[in-house]
Design a protein around this motif. Sequence first.
Motif: not given
Length: 347
Positions: A40-44, A170-178
């Motif tokens: 979470f924090l990484a995406a946040y 959307a970018k934060a969720f996509q970075e988490a997915k990556k």
Amino acid sequence: MKKLLLPLFSAAVMVSCGTSKTAEATSVSTSTSAKGDKAFLAAYKFIKADELKKNLFVIASDEMGGRDTGSPGQKKAGEYMINYYKSLGISYPKALGSYYQKVPADFMNKRGGGNLPDSENIMAFIEGSEKPDEIVVISAHYDHVGTKNGVVYNGADDDGSGTVAVMQIAKAFQEAKKAGKGPKRSILFLHVTGEEHGLFGSEYYTSNPVFPLANTVVDLNIDMIGRDDPDNRGKQYVYVIGSDMLSSQLKVISEEANKKTNNLELNYKYDDPNDPQQLYYRSDHYNFAKNNVPVAFYFDGIHEDYHRPTDDVEKIDYPLLEKRTQLVFATAWEIANRAERIVVDKK
């Protein structure tokens, strides 16, 4: 945000009011455990004021001509948004076949839209890793009121702020997915058209949903989160509207997410059934709510530049825009990743 044209509705469903920083005593089983906090924090960290500002300076520029429904400027803004999603590697719902859902002029004009041309809702989509058929919707309208007498109404706050917030989430969720930590439930990033003329884009979507409304877990709707109103000048706050109208859990999740992030002052003033503004009925979340989908509407209030040509990018409070966007992301993260979907236990 749509001007108040509707009559006052029944107040029976609207029961909470006031301001709070604490959750009500409702049991909520959370899935964001300690081991998940790192993801979470990484995406946040990807929700940044400077990136919100960069996108808003384009979306709310004179070049877009005020983004009136179906106008060339609105279409140009839509193209910018789609190119942004492409650059992130975020695609569209497969069933849709593109980022566009056409909203026909006939649909809008039969509902009082005057002589509006065809327009489009724009959707980006991240499929869930474990519960892909359950959909979390994060929405904002990207239209505004256009150009009047040669003067561009840029709509930086209304709703450029919500538009860029959805893009950044959307970018934060996509970075988490990556990073291998994508959401368990699917996320639909929904940019609707025709809001200013009558909530037409969201009505069209809920009448013609790409994903069944029965599978839609929540709509987190963002409409004006970049400024402050006279009653809250200088405060670190946001109005949250409708979060406990249909679900006993959504408000609690929102408040826990708020504590976990910036601990903003969450103001529930507009949940008061006697409030003359009747804001629960005036943005796109309402078309989901009337279809029994839990909603939360994030809003900064009616300020002096509302629906005026002075609603410009220079007046946005970017650090506060960042914090409010982070709150919506944190709420969406919890809802998307918790073990059970939130309940619908109110009418």
